[in-house]
Write a protein that holds these residues in place. Sequence first.
Motif, mmCIF file in Angstrom:
data_model
loop_
_atom_site.group_PDB
_atom_site.id
_atom_site.type_symbol
_atom_site.label_atom_id
_atom_site.label_comp_id
_atom_site.label_asym_id
_atom_site.label_seq_id
_atom_site.Cartn_x
_atom_site.Cartn_y
_atom_site.Cartn_z
ATOM 1 N N ASN A 178 52.089 16.135 -20.134
ATOM 2 C CA ASN A 178 52.660 14.982 -19.425
ATOM 3 C C ASN A 178 51.760 14.551 -18.265
ATOM 4 O OD1 ASN A 178 54.869 14.899 -21.117
ATOM 5 N ND2 ASN A 178 56.149 16.172 -19.788
ATOM 6 N N ARG A 179 51.212 15.578 -17.566
ATOM 7 C CA ARG A 179 50.324 15.269 -16.447
ATOM 8 C C ARG A 179 49.064 14.541 -16.951
ATOM 9 N NH1 ARG A 179 49.763 20.007 -14.847
ATOM 10 N NH2 ARG A 179 51.460 20.063 -13.323
ATOM 11 N N ASN A 180 48.539 15.008 -18.065
ATOM 12 C CA ASN A 180 47.352 14.362 -18.642
ATOM 13 C C ASN A 180 47.669 12.937 -19.094
ATOM 14 O OD1 ASN A 180 45.837 16.677 -18.260
ATOM 15 N ND2 ASN A 180 46.293 17.499 -20.294
ATOM 16 N N VAL A 181 48.886 12.744 -19.641
ATOM 17 C CA VAL A 181 49.289 11.395 -20.067
ATOM 18 C C VAL A 181 49.388 10.463 -18.874
ATOM 19 C CG1 VAL A 181 51.195 10.054 -21.040
ATOM 20 C CG2 VAL A 181 50.464 12.169 -22.158
ATOM 21 N N MET A 182 49.956 10.966 -17.749
ATOM 22 C CA MET A 182 50.080 10.138 -16.550
ATOM 23 C C MET A 182 48.700 9.764 -16.019
ATOM 24 S SD MET A 182 53.228 9.545 -15.976
ATOM 25 C CE MET A 182 53.074 8.930 -14.303
ATOM 26 N N VAL A 183 47.793 10.748 -16.012
ATOM 27 C CA VAL A 183 46.431 10.450 -15.554
ATOM 28 C C VAL A 183 45.794 9.409 -16.462
ATOM 29 C CG1 VAL A 183 44.123 11.422 -15.247
ATOM 30 C CG2 VAL A 183 46.125 12.706 -14.460
ATOM 31 N N GLY A 184 46.011 9.515 -17.775
ATOM 32 C CA GLY A 184 45.459 8.546 -18.728
ATOM 33 C C GLY A 184 46.019 7.148 -18.500
ATOM 34 N N LYS A 185 47.337 7.096 -18.244
ATOM 35 C CA LYS A 185 47.953 5.794 -17.982
ATOM 36 C C LYS A 185 47.373 5.148 -16.725
ATOM 37 C CE LYS A 185 52.446 6.451 -20.225
ATOM 38 N NZ LYS A 185 53.910 6.547 -20.019
ATOM 39 N N GLN A 186 47.203 5.972 -15.674
ATOM 40 C CA GLN A 186 46.633 5.440 -14.436
ATOM 41 C C GLN A 186 45.217 4.929 -14.665
ATOM 42 O OE1 GLN A 186 46.954 8.646 -11.639
ATOM 43 N NE2 GLN A 186 49.186 8.471 -11.417
ATOM 44 N N LEU A 187 44.457 5.660 -15.453
ATOM 45 C CA LEU A 187 43.091 5.239 -15.752
ATOM 46 C C LEU A 187 43.072 3.928 -16.539
ATOM 47 C CD1 LEU A 187 40.073 5.888 -15.653
ATOM 48 C CD2 LEU A 187 40.355 7.244 -17.738
ATOM 49 N N ASN A 189 45.467 1.636 -16.547
ATOM 50 C CA ASN A 189 45.895 0.546 -15.654
ATOM 51 C C ASN A 189 44.757 0.102 -14.747
ATOM 52 O OD1 ASN A 189 48.477 0.577 -16.715
ATOM 53 N ND2 ASN A 189 49.254 2.056 -15.202
ATOM 54 N N SER A 190 43.993 1.111 -14.237
ATOM 55 C CA SER A 190 42.865 0.772 -13.374
ATOM 56 C C SER A 190 41.818 -0.040 -14.131
ATOM 57 C CB SER A 190 42.254 2.057 -12.815
ATOM 58 O OG SER A 190 41.110 1.773 -12.047
ATOM 59 N N MET A 191 41.530 0.363 -15.362
ATOM 60 C CA MET A 191 40.547 -0.357 -16.175
ATOM 61 C C MET A 191 41.046 -1.757 -16.509
ATOM 62 S SD MET A 191 39.354 2.727 -18.714
ATOM 63 C CE MET A 191 38.245 1.653 -19.645
ATOM 64 N N THR A 192 42.385 -1.877 -16.738
ATOM 65 C CA THR A 192 42.955 -3.196 -17.045
ATOM 66 C C THR A 192 42.817 -4.128 -15.858
ATOM 67 O OG1 THR A 192 44.534 -2.175 -18.556
ATOM 68 C CG2 THR A 192 45.033 -4.397 -17.788
ATOM 69 N N ARG A 193 43.095 -3.616 -14.651
ATOM 70 C CA ARG A 193 42.953 -4.442 -13.446
ATOM 71 C C ARG A 193 41.496 -4.863 -13.245
ATOM 72 N NH1 ARG A 193 46.806 -0.699 -11.399
ATOM 73 N NH2 ARG A 193 45.137 0.570 -10.500
ATOM 74 N N GLN A 194 40.579 -3.932 -13.461
ATOM 75 C CA GLN A 194 39.157 -4.275 -13.316
ATOM 76 C C GLN A 194 38.751 -5.338 -14.334
ATOM 77 O OE1 GLN A 194 36.892 -0.670 -13.570
ATOM 78 N NE2 GLN A 194 37.705 0.197 -11.660
#
Length: 227
Positions: A178-187, A189-194
């Motif tokens: 779950n922690r890895n999934v959350m980190v992946g989601k954050q990554l 989202n960050s790439m989407t914003r960029q």
Amino acid sequence: MVEQFKELKVKVKALLVEIEDGIDEFNKDQDFDKRAALIPRLNKKLNEADQQMKDIELEVGVLKEMGQEKLIVKKYNKLQNRYKETRKNFLQQKDNFETQKNRREALKRPRSKGDQIERDTRGKLIDNLENLDKQDEQLDGIKKTAYNTADLTIAIGKKMREQRDVILSAKGEVVESNRNVMVGKQLINSMTRQECCYKALLYAVIVTLFAAILTLAILVVYKKVKK
């Protein structure tokens, strides 16, 4: 050699089962004559088990000389403990029965009339002692059942602890996933914003270039018309 050990082990276990069943039948049956008939049969089975255990000990000795005792040491120790316990139980039952038998024979001996009261008193005393012996046998059976139940409870508890450890390990893996999934989601989202920022910047450049080209074209047309 290992196969011979296994064959002998099967024979001994079969004899021990017969002896243990016979002891249970001996304790449950209240008929003195039937109990007396069981003793020789069980004694014969015990003698056979004694001989088979001696043969097993010889096989174990050979395996030790060959350095292969690790293959059978646990099974041998378990079988030996069961054999000793069954043998001890039978001999105890046999001794108790022989004592009862001697008491009965003593009562059957001819006595004078003056000893009738003493005989009756001894008879009652012997009956009470026999009842106590039977109660002792029943208590031994209850103790044996309690020990077996305790061993089973310990085994179940050990199994449950192992399952608990597996569940906790799986839970830890799920939490880590779950922690890895959350980190992946954050990554992501960050790439989407960029990506959105890059697109906006690109659109701005395109619009600026288009405006500059349009302005340049207007100026060119204006100069030509003015001439």
